[in-house]
Design a protein around this motif. Sequence first.
Motif, PDB file in Angstrom:
ATOM      1  N   LYS A 322       0.839  -1.203   0.000  1.00  0.00           N
ATOM      2  CA  LYS A 322       0.000   0.000   0.000  1.00  0.00           C
ATOM      3  C   LYS A 322       0.876   1.255   0.000  1.00  0.00           C
ATOM      4  O   LYS A 322       1.522   1.550  -0.986  1.00  0.00           O
ATOM      5  N   ASP A 323       0.925   1.960   1.121  1.00  0.00           N
ATOM      6  CA  ASP A 323       1.640   3.235   1.168  1.00  0.00           C
ATOM      7  C   ASP A 323       2.985   3.121   1.857  1.00  0.00           C
ATOM      8  O   ASP A 323       3.500   4.106   2.412  1.00  0.00           O
ATOM      9  N   LEU A 324       3.578   1.955   1.813  1.00  0.00           N
ATOM     10  CA  LEU A 324       4.876   1.752   2.448  1.00  0.00           C
ATOM     11  C   LEU A 324       5.756   0.908   1.533  1.00  0.00           C
ATOM     12  O   LEU A 324       5.327  -0.136   1.037  1.00  0.00           O
ATOM     13  N   VAL A 325       6.971   1.371   1.290  1.00  0.00           N
ATOM     14  CA  VAL A 325       7.938   0.640   0.474  1.00  0.00           C
ATOM     15  C   VAL A 325       9.106   0.244   1.363  1.00  0.00           C
ATOM     16  O   VAL A 325       9.627   1.061   2.126  1.00  0.00           O
ATOM     17  N   ARG A 326       9.498  -1.027   1.252  1.00  0.00           N
ATOM     18  CA  ARG A 326      10.594  -1.541   2.071  1.00  0.00           C
ATOM     19  C   ARG A 326      11.676  -2.121   1.161  1.00  0.00           C
ATOM     20  O   ARG A 326      11.404  -2.960   0.300  1.00  0.00           O
ATOM     21  N   LEU A 327      12.891  -1.648   1.339  1.00  0.00           N
ATOM     22  CA  LEU A 327      14.056  -2.174   0.624  1.00  0.00           C
ATOM     23  C   LEU A 327      14.954  -2.869   1.637  1.00  0.00           C
ATOM     24  O   LEU A 327      15.340  -2.275   2.653  1.00  0.00           O
ATOM     25  N   ARG A 328      15.292  -4.127   1.342  1.00  0.00           N
ATOM     26  CA  ARG A 328      16.178  -4.887   2.236  1.00  0.00           C
ATOM     27  C   ARG A 328      17.306  -5.483   1.405  1.00  0.00           C
ATOM     28  O   ARG A 328      17.070  -6.180   0.423  1.00  0.00           O
ATOM     29  N   VAL A 329      18.534  -5.159   1.788  1.00  0.00           N
ATOM     30  CA  VAL A 329      19.717  -5.691   1.113  1.00  0.00           C
ATOM     31  C   VAL A 329      20.525  -6.461   2.145  1.00  0.00           C
ATOM     32  O   VAL A 329      20.968  -5.888   3.151  1.00  0.00           O
ATOM     33  N   HIS A 330      20.719  -7.762   1.887  1.00  0.00           N
ATOM     34  CA  HIS A 330      21.394  -8.631   2.851  1.00  0.00           C
ATOM     35  C   HIS A 330      22.520  -9.395   2.161  1.00  0.00           C
ATOM     36  O   HIS A 330      22.337  -9.928   1.063  1.00  0.00           O
ATOM     37  N   ASP A 331      23.685  -9.391   2.784  1.00  0.00           N
ATOM     38  CA  ASP A 331      24.773 -10.243   2.290  1.00  0.00           C
ATOM     39  C   ASP A 331      25.090 -11.303   3.339  1.00  0.00           C
ATOM     40  O   ASP A 331      24.855 -11.108   4.540  1.00  0.00           O
ATOM     41  N   ASP A 332      25.606 -12.430   2.878  1.00  0.00           N
ATOM     42  CA  ASP A 332      25.865 -13.553   3.778  1.00  0.00           C
ATOM     43  C   ASP A 332      27.331 -13.652   4.173  1.00  0.00           C
ATOM     44  O   ASP A 332      27.834 -14.742   4.475  1.00  0.00           O
ATOM     45  N   GLY A 333      28.033 -12.524   4.166  1.00  0.00           N
ATOM     46  CA  GLY A 333      29.430 -12.542   4.574  1.00  0.00           C
ATOM     47  C   GLY A 333      29.575 -13.030   6.006  1.00  0.00           C
ATOM     48  O   GLY A 333      28.768 -12.715   6.877  1.00  0.00           O
ATOM     49  N   ARG A 334      30.637 -13.809   6.263  1.00  0.00           N
ATOM     50  CA  ARG A 334      30.834 -14.362   7.603  1.00  0.00           C
ATOM     51  C   ARG A 334      31.360 -13.285   8.541  1.00  0.00           C
ATOM     52  O   ARG A 334      31.853 -12.248   8.092  1.00  0.00           O
ATOM     53  N   PRO A 335      31.263 -13.520   9.849  1.00  0.00           N
ATOM     54  CA  PRO A 335      31.770 -12.537  10.812  1.00  0.00           C
ATOM     55  C   PRO A 335      33.236 -12.231  10.565  1.00  0.00           C
ATOM     56  O   PRO A 335      34.033 -13.112  10.261  1.00  0.00           O
ATOM     57  N   ALA A 336      33.599 -10.957  10.678  1.00  0.00           N
ATOM     58  CA  ALA A 336      34.962 -10.535  10.381  1.00  0.00           C
ATOM     59  C   ALA A 336      35.882 -10.780  11.561  1.00  0.00           C
ATOM     60  O   ALA A 336      35.470 -10.786  12.722  1.00  0.00           O
ATOM     61  N   ALA A 337      37.146 -11.003  11.246  1.00  0.00           N
ATOM     62  CA  ALA A 337      38.166 -11.104  12.281  1.00  0.00           C
ATOM     63  C   ALA A 337      38.374  -9.729  12.904  1.00  0.00           C
ATOM     64  O   ALA A 337      38.217  -8.708  12.237  1.00  0.00           O
ATOM     65  N   PRO A 338      38.743  -9.656  14.186  1.00  0.00           N
ATOM     66  CA  PRO A 338      38.892  -8.347  14.832  1.00  0.00           C
ATOM     67  C   PRO A 338      39.862  -7.427  14.110  1.00  0.00           C
ATOM     68  O   PRO A 338      39.666  -6.225  14.044  1.00  0.00           O
ATOM     69  N   ALA A 339      40.944  -7.993  13.527  1.00  0.00           N
ATOM     70  CA  ALA A 339      41.940  -7.152  12.867  1.00  0.00           C
ATOM     71  C   ALA A 339      41.395  -6.518  11.597  1.00  0.00           C
ATOM     72  O   ALA A 339      41.812  -5.445  11.185  1.00  0.00           O
ATOM     73  N   ARG A 340      40.447  -7.204  10.966  1.00  0.00           N
ATOM     74  CA  ARG A 340      39.953  -6.706   9.701  1.00  0.00           C
ATOM     75  C   ARG A 340      38.523  -6.204   9.806  1.00  0.00           C
ATOM     76  O   ARG A 340      37.910  -5.880   8.817  1.00  0.00           O
ATOM     77  N   GLY A 341      37.990  -6.174  11.016  1.00  0.00           N
ATOM     78  CA  GLY A 341      36.563  -6.009  11.217  1.00  0.00           C
ATOM     79  C   GLY A 341      35.868  -5.074  10.253  1.00  0.00           C
ATOM     80  O   GLY A 341      36.429  -4.118   9.762  1.00  0.00           O
ATOM     81  N   ARG A 342      34.636  -5.425   9.996  1.00  0.00           N
ATOM     82  CA  ARG A 342      33.835  -4.602   9.090  1.00  0.00           C
ATOM     83  C   ARG A 342      33.654  -3.220   9.720  1.00  0.00           C
ATOM     84  O   ARG A 342      33.454  -3.097  10.926  1.00  0.00           O
ATOM     85  N   ARG A 343      33.719  -2.229   8.914  1.00  0.00           N
ATOM     86  CA  ARG A 343      33.643  -0.881   9.434  1.00  0.00           C
ATOM     87  C   ARG A 343      32.289  -0.657  10.096  1.00  0.00           C
ATOM     88  O   ARG A 343      31.245  -0.852   9.503  1.00  0.00           O
ATOM     89  N   THR A 344      32.334  -0.220  11.356  1.00  0.00           N
ATOM     90  CA  THR A 344      31.086   0.020  12.090  1.00  0.00           C
ATOM     91  C   THR A 344      30.752   1.503  12.189  1.00  0.00           C
ATOM     92  O   THR A 344      29.623   1.859  12.468  1.00  0.00           O
ATOM     93  N   THR A 345      31.741   2.359  11.983  1.00  0.00           N
ATOM     94  CA  THR A 345      31.425   3.780  11.974  1.00  0.00           C
ATOM     95  C   THR A 345      30.790   4.151  10.651  1.00  0.00           C
ATOM     96  O   THR A 345      31.133   3.592   9.617  1.00  0.00           O
ATOM     97  N   PRO A 346      29.844   5.099  10.640  1.00  0.00           N
ATOM     98  CA  PRO A 346      29.145   5.443   9.401  1.00  0.00           C
ATOM     99  C   PRO A 346      30.112   5.960   8.346  1.00  0.00           C
ATOM    100  O   PRO A 346      30.886   6.878   8.582  1.00  0.00           O
ATOM    101  N   SER A 347      30.079   5.363   7.183  1.00  0.00           N
ATOM    102  CA  SER A 347      30.891   5.830   6.080  1.00  0.00           C
ATOM    103  C   SER A 347      30.168   6.976   5.386  1.00  0.00           C
ATOM    104  O   SER A 347      29.005   7.242   5.648  1.00  0.00           O
ATOM    105  N   TYR A 348      30.892   7.650   4.473  1.00  0.00           N
ATOM    106  CA  TYR A 348      30.244   8.714   3.711  1.00  0.00           C
ATOM    107  C   TYR A 348      29.089   8.152   2.907  1.00  0.00           C
ATOM    108  O   TYR A 348      28.044   8.772   2.785  1.00  0.00           O
ATOM    109  N   GLY A 349      29.287   6.939   2.337  1.00  0.00           N
ATOM    110  CA  GLY A 349      28.224   6.339   1.529  1.00  0.00           C
ATOM    111  C   GLY A 349      26.984   6.048   2.341  1.00  0.00           C
ATOM    112  O   GLY A 349      25.860   6.324   1.910  1.00  0.00           O
TER     113      GLY A 349
END
Length: 388
Positions: A322-349
Amino acid sequence: MGRGPLRALWDEPRAVAPPGTAWWDRALVAGLVPLTVLEAGLRTDVVWPVWDAGWALVCVAALWWRARHPLAMLVVAYGAQTVAGVVPALAGEPYSVLNVTAVVLLLAYSLGRWASGRGVVAGCVFLLGAHLGREPQYDSSGASMLLGVGALMLPVALGALARFWAASQVRAREEVRLRERERLARDLHDTVAHHVSGILMQARAAKVRGRTDPTAAVEAMDGVEEAATQTLEDMRSMVAVLREGEDDGHARTPTYGVKDIPMLAQHHGEGPQVVVHTSGDVERLPAAIGSALFRAAQEAVTNARRHAVEPTVVAIDLARDKDLVRLRVHDDGRPAAPARGRRTTPSYGLAGMRERVSLVGGAVQAGPDPAGGWTVEAIVPVTPSARK
């Protein structure tokens, strides 16, 4: 702590005056010079016609420089009008200042329009002091003097209002330009980052494969060429839209929408597979919402390729209820190692994605998925006004 209004007035800089003398000021001076001579010659109540005409011409001449030197020209003109009336009054002659000297009101307007804050204050003090000092010489009543104060301060106030209105128009244009620059920055990031991430992956694959299989390396470089060509085409399209908007003065329409989301699934060998699924009436979304959702999906796919650890699938689900649109993007990447961890701070993108979606009334959430991988979800309401 904010500045008070008086302090703000005192610190107000001079307004930028137009170069030279405006044509209407030149025309006004050219018309008032013969009118001054004519008034001095025809009025029978003028006792000293040459005296009065000379000081009136000084008032008229001050109009020539009123925008560039508003305070000085006001002092010169009002001082000339004062001298023209006070000296004959001291000699016992009746008041006979020429009507042309009323141009001092235009100079009072110029004070409020162009002078600095300090200049406005100084000019008002001069006007009030000279006015209250000379009027008793003309046997003016208290009511007449008070009316004169209002007549002098009104054009100053009108000039200040015109000044603030012009400044607000400049600020509005600057805000429009700033929003256009921000939109351009978001579009550049969304377009270039998406394709360059693909180019980088293809180049790395070509480097690895080239050691053992030159043919596979050539195929990978074909993918690099294709992605680079697409990037160039997208940037040319963006520039074309910007130029078209500047030439015809119309609003710039988005170049991509929800109908273009399936092209994100085009696979070029390396990297995760992108799968797109849509449901509901998503084809008839407003252009602004469709563009925001496409850019959000594009940025999410780009982030998955760049930051996810060994993802195999990136699933894009777009649904409208109806009047609501939902976009969901999911990747199945495995948990990152602490040294390489996925960036948690907001990027410019991600910040740009949230800003873009918020402009159409939506919201974005991004973070680790409890079931594994990473999920970006954007929810946008489709209001009745947006459907028009």
